[in-house]
Scaffold this active site. Structure first.
Site, PDB file in Angstrom:
ATOM      1  N   CYS A   1       1.067  -1.176  -0.038  1.00 49.91           N
ATOM      2  CA  CYS A   1      -0.060   0.127  -0.006  1.00 49.91           C
ATOM      3  C   CYS A   1       0.871   1.245  -0.024  1.00 49.91           C
ATOM      4  O   CYS A   1       1.440   1.688   1.079  1.00 49.91           O
ATOM      5  CB  CYS A   1      -0.820  -0.124   1.041  1.00 49.91           C
ATOM      6  SG  CYS A   1      -2.038   1.745   1.172  1.00 49.91           S
TER       7      CYS A   1
ATOM      8  N   CYS B   1      -0.309   4.254   2.095  1.00 47.40           N
ATOM      9  CA  CYS B   1      -0.563   4.177   3.796  1.00 47.40           C
ATOM     10  C   CYS B   1      -0.201   2.891   4.076  1.00 47.40           C
ATOM     11  O   CYS B   1       0.809   2.337   3.967  1.00 47.40           O
ATOM     12  CB  CYS B   1      -1.875   4.608   4.150  1.00 47.40           C
ATOM     13  SG  CYS B   1      -2.278   4.742   5.853  1.00 47.40           S
ATOM     14  N   SER B   2      -1.088   2.045   4.511  1.00 45.10           N
ATOM     15  CA  SER B   2      -1.015   0.701   5.047  1.00 45.10           C
ATOM     16  C   SER B   2      -2.304  -0.222   4.961  1.00 45.10           C
ATOM     17  O   SER B   2      -2.289  -1.133   5.634  1.00 45.10           O
ATOM     18  CB  SER B   2      -0.663   0.860   6.397  1.00 45.10           C
ATOM     19  OG  SER B   2      -1.775   1.406   7.030  1.00 45.10           O
ATOM     20  N   CYS B   3      -2.948   0.067   3.804  1.00 46.14           N
ATOM     21  CA  CYS B   3      -4.198  -1.050   3.641  1.00 46.14           C
ATOM     22  C   CYS B   3      -3.612  -2.229   3.269  1.00 46.14           C
ATOM     23  O   CYS B   3      -2.752  -2.701   2.943  1.00 46.14           O
ATOM     24  CB  CYS B   3      -4.843  -0.617   2.280  1.00 46.14           C
ATOM     25  SG  CYS B   3      -5.588   1.104   2.442  1.00 46.14           S
TER      26      CYS B   3
END
Lengths: 102, 206
Positions: free
Chosen positions: B112, B115-117
């Site tokens: 991702c 971000c951090s999905c």
């Protein structure tokens, strides 16, 4: 849009060093922040998009300096104040109150 | 309090983790304010923490093992990941799950960049490196180099597909079942499916 117009979060493709592989067990407060976001999300008060908006709008220095869940915490607090869920300024004030009790 | 001095008001247990650091205090402050606002019920956050603690990559590994032994399930998983994992009691919610299958010519990996999905309902909270600036930056630019850092060396003929997750779509890699696992039951197969296998930064070994 030039390269320099990208937000500080938009780093896909940038040069960077080796991927740091150390993993840490989450501290209780990190799990709590994760859970607060989830529960607020379930209640329609804090979508993943709002979480990201808050993170993407913070100063670039903060984005780089803060840890992952520190960024989440800042974004959720900012959003809750902005949306009027908690009073303006209440987060910083409460943190200061609790700090004084340490 | 027995020894309430002028500088410290010990109205909390000395080992109370919610006073362990400035960040911990921040989390406590936010929770208190949201409880006072009537938005969070007391205990609601703690219950979610407990629930999240039960979600580990072992859950995803069970799904992969089922796909390896049950072609009909595998077809359902690839067609509609969210619906298929519901058979394991996993609810993806508003973010659909898309499962990408490794083959003898294609290797998939997930990132991702923004971000951090991550498929949290299936794998739990993502590892630190997944959220690092370095992984997010480089996975899409030089995936083979990154994979080599993780110990995954692919032949030049193997295509690498990097999937950039978003707030609206989550990915899971369905690794290839390794040779030498004929006759293994699901439980035994699930044991060789690590978290990183399902992100695409590791390969299962028999």
């Amino acid at each position: 849009m030039s390269e320099t117009d990208r937000g500080h979060h938009d780093i896909g493709g940038d040069p960077a060093g080796p991927v740091p592989r150390a993993e840490h067990a989450l501290a209780p407060w990190e799990k709590e922040v994760d859970a607060i976001r989830y529960v607020l999300g379930q209640k329609g008060l804090m979508s993943a998009d709002k979480l990201r908006l808050g993170i993407e709008q913070m100063p670039a220095e903060d984005y780089r300096r803060l840890s992952y869940y520190e960024r989440w915490l800042a974004s959720i607090a900012w959003t809750m104040e902005k949306d009027g869920v908690i009073p303006p300024g209440s987060f910083a004030a409460r943190v200061a109150e609790l700090e004084a009790k340490r | 309090m027995p020894h309430d001095g002028p500088h410290h008001h010990h109205d909390h247990a000395p080992d109370d983790p919610s006073f362990a650091s400035r960040s911990a205090i921040g989390a406590r402050a936010l929770r208190e304010l949201l409880e006072e606002a009537g938005v969070l019920a007391p205990g609601e956050v703690a219950r979610q923490v407990e629930r999240m603690d039960t979600i580990t990559p072992a859950l995803g590994a069970q799904v992969v093992a089922r796909a390896w032994v049950d072609p009909a399930f595998k077809a359902r998983l690839l067609a509609d990941g969210s619906a298929a994992v519901r058979e394991f009691g996993v609810e993806m919610g508003a973010t659909p799950l898309h499962v990408v299958e490794n083959t003898d010519t294609i290797h998939n990996m997930i990132v991702c960049t923004l971000c951090s999905c991550y498929p949290k309902p299936l794998l739990g909270i993502p590892p630190d490196w997944y959220k690092s600036f370095e992984y997010r930056s480089r996975a899409v630019r030089e995936p083979r180099v990154v994979l080599a850092e993780f110990g995954v060396r692919l032949s030049d003929s193997m295509a690498v597909r990097v999937h950039d997750s978003t707030a609206d779509l989550r990915y899971l890699v369905l690794p290839r079942r390794p040779a030498g696992t004929d006759g293994w039951d699901e439980a035994r197969l699930a044991e060789i499916v690590s978290r990183d296998c399902m992100i695409g930064t590791a390969l299962p070994n028999a």
